[in-house]
Design a protein around this motif. Sequence first.
Motif, short mmCIF file in Angstrom:
data_model
loop_
_atom_site.label_atom_id
_atom_site.label_comp_id
_atom_site.label_asym_id
_atom_site.label_seq_id
_atom_site.Cartn_x
_atom_site.Cartn_y
_atom_site.Cartn_z
N ALA A 27 17.15 -1.05 -19.56
CA ALA A 27 18.38 -0.66 -20.26
C ALA A 27 18.28 -0.86 -21.77
O ALA A 27 19.06 -0.29 -22.52
N PHE A 28 17.32 -1.67 -22.22
CA PHE A 28 17.15 -1.92 -23.65
C PHE A 28 16.24 -0.89 -24.33
O PHE A 28 16.12 -0.89 -25.56
N THR A 41 9.15 2.42 -28.31
CA THR A 41 9.18 1.52 -29.47
C THR A 41 10.59 1.37 -30.04
O THR A 41 10.84 0.53 -30.89
N ASN A 42 11.52 2.20 -29.56
CA ASN A 42 12.90 2.14 -30.03
C ASN A 42 13.71 1.38 -28.99
O ASN A 42 13.86 1.84 -27.85
N THR A 43 14.23 0.23 -29.37
CA THR A 43 14.92 -0.63 -28.40
C THR A 43 16.23 -1.17 -28.96
O THR A 43 16.43 -1.21 -30.19
N ALA A 85 25.73 -1.73 -33.70
CA ALA A 85 24.61 -2.48 -34.26
C ALA A 85 23.31 -2.14 -33.55
O ALA A 85 22.34 -2.89 -33.63
N GLY A 86 23.28 -1.02 -32.87
CA GLY A 86 22.09 -0.56 -32.17
C GLY A 86 22.45 0.58 -31.25
O GLY A 86 23.50 0.56 -30.62
N LYS A 87 21.59 1.62 -31.20
CA LYS A 87 21.88 2.79 -30.37
C LYS A 87 20.59 3.40 -29.87
O LYS A 87 19.63 3.56 -30.63
N ILE A 88 20.56 3.74 -28.58
CA ILE A 88 19.46 4.47 -27.99
C ILE A 88 20.05 5.51 -27.02
O ILE A 88 21.20 5.37 -26.60
N PRO A 89 19.29 6.55 -26.68
CA PRO A 89 19.82 7.53 -25.72
C PRO A 89 20.13 6.89 -24.38
O PRO A 89 19.60 5.83 -24.02
N ALA A 90 20.99 7.55 -23.62
CA ALA A 90 21.35 7.07 -22.28
C ALA A 90 20.11 7.00 -21.40
O ALA A 90 19.10 7.68 -21.64
#
Length: 234
Positions: free
Chosen positions: A40-41, A48-50, A161-166
Amino acid sequence: MRFTLASAVTVLVGAVAVLALPAPKYTGCSLSSVQIPDEAFVDPNNSTNTLPRPAANEKLAKIVLGYGSQNYSCVDGVATPNGAVATLYDLSCAFAVSPEWADVVTRGAVQMDPTAQLAGIQMLKNMFNAQFISGVHYFKGDFATPNFEFTDKGKFIGAVAGKIPALAGSDAGKRPDNFGAVPSLRLAPKQGMGSTYSTIYRLHTAGGSPPPGKCSWQGQRQIPYAAQYWVYRT
């Protein structure tokens, strides 16, 4: 999948039937052994994007299901976020029994008719004398400040404070608004706003994304969504 009142009640009663074994506790279960899954992170398209993980001194206080709408206006042909509105439901006992079942409930929520869902929740509340609604989520007037108010008087006023795709395979949403799941987020509190929690993660999202391409609608468009909110305190 189309959820009617009957199917909504079936899902909710099924959840309670599972939770009733071995002890009849339906809300407020201990989360001491529950952790956010590693996947999930991580950005499903770029490892590399977490999202930053919880700090060592943070403890998981609650997990709630948010069900409502992500709202958008059309500005110069671009779908522009106007915040979100959601009712929050206690998911602690679902996770204590089975994280997989909790994920099924999250996916199912976005497909339910709102009237059917509220009727099912009220029925369960009356049957088991349990308060499943645990708060509300909305945005302040700038559409950039997420606000959470909980029935236990806790609150959180923050910023992204942080965002990644679903997560890969996330539910795209309820037809005809099945445009995709909104991103996973880490929210941090705004200083001086009196938040009683230190971090909130929006995870396992379902629906909520705006239509792709250039927009042309008038006023605000509401896109149904559901998500798990993992709430931490120091």
